[in-house]
Design a protein around this motif. Structure first.
Motif, PDB file in Angstrom:
ATOM      1  N   ASP A 253      -3.399   0.401   2.871  1.00 11.89           N
ATOM      2  CA  ASP A 253      -4.513   1.240   2.441  1.00 11.89           C
ATOM      3  C   ASP A 253      -4.054   2.590   1.912  1.00 11.89           C
TER       4      ASP A 253
ATOM      5  N   GLY B  33     -13.341  -5.181   1.571  1.00  8.85           N
ATOM      6  CA  GLY B  33     -12.379  -4.252   0.981  1.00  8.85           C
ATOM      7  C   GLY B  33     -12.233  -4.343  -0.519  1.00  8.85           C
TER       8      GLY B  33
ATOM      9  N   GLN C  84     -10.078  -2.833   9.814  1.00  6.90           N
ATOM     10  CA  GLN C  84     -10.150  -1.384   9.688  1.00  6.90           C
ATOM     11  C   GLN C  84     -10.280  -0.719  11.063  1.00  6.90           C
TER      12      GLN C  84
END
Length: 675
Positions: free
Chosen positions: A71, A141, A566
């Motif tokens: 990320d 995502g 996440q």
């Protein structure tokens, strides 16, 4: 049998052996090991195994066998989804990977992405199915991904008729296809310059050449000054991401809002003045192809300064101001570095040109010295009752390269001392230290992101107290890795495990075990694990109980509409889970020691260590003519770092220049190798 086939045969023999010993699938083991080897060389991230095959709309075939996700947290905003398809045969004789087979695999994986984004996979799978959780993560995502990579990993060998790989596009996202076959693995792992596979052709990005003039040349490097189109920088970053950022400073670069805002405003409001306002980019390459108009291609291109400029240009590709980038030109300084001097020169360039990013020499040197300390510890620490050791891989591809050096007898000795399964690299170490420090959320962030944070933390800690990072520190890291691997293998055999996010579940389980013991005034007996090279079953069982509780916790996150992937990267996840009760069997305490016993051991070791190190300084005077050692190094290996150590000894003996005990001990070990 040619060299590739011999290499393949040995590689698969190890895979079958590992799989048999652990009771795991040979195909899964192959995917994990192959991608871990490639991850060490920045070819791809290590795959987290997650097997799913099925059919979507209109009987559309789907397949995915592993994934990785970065990320960009702690770096420059590099958000990448990587999916893997594994074509493992295990056959004695290798077959060929044809172009059609490759594109079929890639098509099935892209279909999985597409059907995940459209929620089809979630609708046709059970929530306990591994594909369900991964599909959910992909769907949630997808809007934020900068790029997607699809890797086909195989024990086959690429067909000679299979020439070129063409990338794809999915809903506006670039999808890059890559093949990792046995020939590629052998060539890459055996190369002393593992990045040489990355050749960037300027014409692939719509430009004829990059104009430049030669600024100077010597035996070690050639320098050029030129102008690079902003669109070229944006597009190569789109395709390659943080792989373009020089590894020594990549961990220390962060996005600075004020700087980025100024760059962005210039692009949008006055792109013609970008060249005048911007400091430019500093690039290095191992070679370039040129004609009279300029540079046609770069081999192993690295951005050592100008990362923020490059990323800011890349981000504008996704805005309504994209066309403005065509008017942007950036000052460029390029250094073409010889292979022999690449490591030292590129690192020095990184330090000297990155002052505007506050990358201090002390940051990088402390990080490097820490890595040297871990490498030296690994070379000292023998497993009791044997001459075997753990290999700490300080630099990319070091294990493979060291295993092939020297004479046949020296290679045999290396193999007796080091086993590939007893290998730890920088990312492994970072994850283990975060588990020990009860920060499994950091260990769960993914390889490069995790290491980025760890580099910053460790450079400061090492500068303050280098003596803390000794043999015992290394052994504690290794024993945590052993416990992690034992739990990792055990989780895969549990009925409750859903086949998804095993590394994250395992990291939390190990930290929870360490915490539960700490709450009882105990710590894991690292001496026992180091001696036996296996964690006691009672420790593994407790970690499994913690893992099961964490799986339930993650299921609750998913049911509430959140992203488990996440969530596990947030400190709040550990804060919540750490307060949960896990059934505790007192038999575990039999394989632990009290905090007081641990402190006594540390004190005893410290006393012995100081005595040993003082003896090492004294021992320098027991040997004459260190010049012979220096000349032997220059003649046999040319290792500049070893030469510097010996020169420190010579200065100490000549005029009394101070020398650290650790440096003296290192010199004595170097001497043994050459004299």
């Amino acid at each position: 049998m040619d060299e590739v086939e011999t290499y393949r045969s040995q590689y698969l023999e190890d895979i079958r052996k590992y799989a048999s010993e652990t009771g795991t699938s040979a195909a899964d083991r192959f995917l994990e090991e192959a991608t871990k080897d490639m991850a060490a060389l920045d070819v791809c991230p290590q795959a987290e195994v997650c097997r799913y095959e099925g059919n979507g709309r209109r009987n559309r075939a789907m397949a995915v066998h592993g994934y990785a996700y970065t990320d960009g947290e702690g770096g420059l905003g590099d958000s990448t989804l990587s999916l893997f398809v594994c074509d493992y045969t295990g056959d004695a004789e290798p077959s060929r990977m044809t172009e059609k087979e490759f594109y079929d695999h890639a098509k099935h994986c892209i279909a999985f992405i597409d059907e995940s984004v459209n929620k089809v996979v979630e609708e046709i799978t059970d929530p306990q199915d591994p594909g369900h959780g991964l599909a959910r993560h992909v769907r949630m995502g997808f809007p934020g991904y900068d790029r997607i990579f699809v890797y086909v990993v195989t024990d086959k060998i690429r067909s000679v008729r299979f020439k070129e790989i063409k990338d794809r596009d999915l809903d506006g996202k670039p999808v890059f296809l890559r093949l990792i076959d046995m020939a590629f693995m052998k060539e890459t792992l055996g190369s002393s310059r593992p990045d040489d596979y990355r050749v960037i052709k300027v014409s692939d990005f719509g430009f004829s050449s990059i104009p430049c003039v030669k600024a100077g040349s010597n035996a070690r490097c050639t320098s050029y000054i030129g102008t690079v189109p902003g669109l070229f920088l944006a597009l190569i970053y789109r395709d390659y991401g943080s792989k373009l950022l020089e590894s020594n400073v990549r961990s220390f670069l962060t996005v600075k809002t004020k700087v980025n805002r100024g760059i962005r405003n210039t692009i949008r409001e006055d792109p013609g003045m970008f060249f005048a306002y911007n400091n430019g980019v500093a690039l290095t390459a191992s070679s370039v192809e040129m004609d009279e108009t300029g540079i046609k291609s770069f081999t192993n291109l690295q951005i050592v300064n100008g990362g923020q400029t490059t990323v800011s240009l890349f981000k504008e590709l996704k805005t309504k101001y994209r066309d403005k980038i065509n008017e942007v030109y950036v000052p460029m300084k390029l250094t073409v570095v010889s292979a022999e001097d690449a490591v030292d020169i590129v690192r020095n360039i990184s330090v000297f040109v990155n002052t505007q990013n506050a990358v201090r020499e002390s940051d990088l040197s402390s990080s490097t010295e820490f890595q040297m300390a871990m490498e030296n510890a690994s070379r000292r620490c023998e497993i009791p009752g044997s001459q075997e050791k753990w290999f700490y891989e300080r630099t990319r591809g070091q294990f493979e390269q060291d295993s092939t050096k020297g004479t046949e007898s020296e290679r045999a000795a290396f193999k007796r001392t080091y086993d590939k399964r007893r290998r730890m690299d920088k990312i492994d170490l970072a994850k283990c230290r975060y588990m020990i420090d009860l920060q499994p959320d950091m260990a769960s962030k993914g390889g490069q992101t995790c290491y980025s944070f760890f580099s910053k933390d460790i450079s400061k800690a090492f500068a303050e107290n280098p003596a803390r990072f000794d043999d015992e520190y290394f052994k504690e890291s290794v024993t945590t890795s052993i416990l992690y691997e034992d739990v990792y293998e055990a989780i895969g055999k549990e009925d409750w495990f859903e086949g998804y996010m095993k590394p994250q579940i395992c990291s939390y389980a190990v930290s929870k075990t360490i915490q539960d013991l700490k709450d009882r005034g105990r710590v894991i007996d690292t001496d026992e694990i180091w001696t036996r090279q296996i964690a006691d079953i009672s420790l593994v069982r407790h970690a499994l109980a913690a893992a099961k509780e964490f799986q339930t916790y993650l299921d609750g996150i998913t049911e509430a509409g959140g992203s488990a992937m996440q969530e596990c990267r947030k400190p709040s996840c550990w804060e919540s889970f750490s307060e949960m009760e896990v059934p505790f069997d007192d038999v575990v305490l039999g394989h632990c020691i009290t905090v007081e016993q641990s402190e006594e051991r540390s004190a005893a070791y410290e006393e012995k260590r100081r005595g040993d190190m003082d003896d090492a300084v004294y021992a320098l005077r027991s040997f004459s003519d260190w010049r012979k050692v220096k000349y032997a190094i220059l003649r046999e290996s040319g290792d500049r770092k070893e030469v510097e150590v010996i020169e420190d000894v010579m200065a100490h003996l000549k005029d009394g220049s101070p020398i650290a005990p650790g440096r003296a001990k290192q010199a004595l070990e170097i001497r043994k190798r050459y004299v």
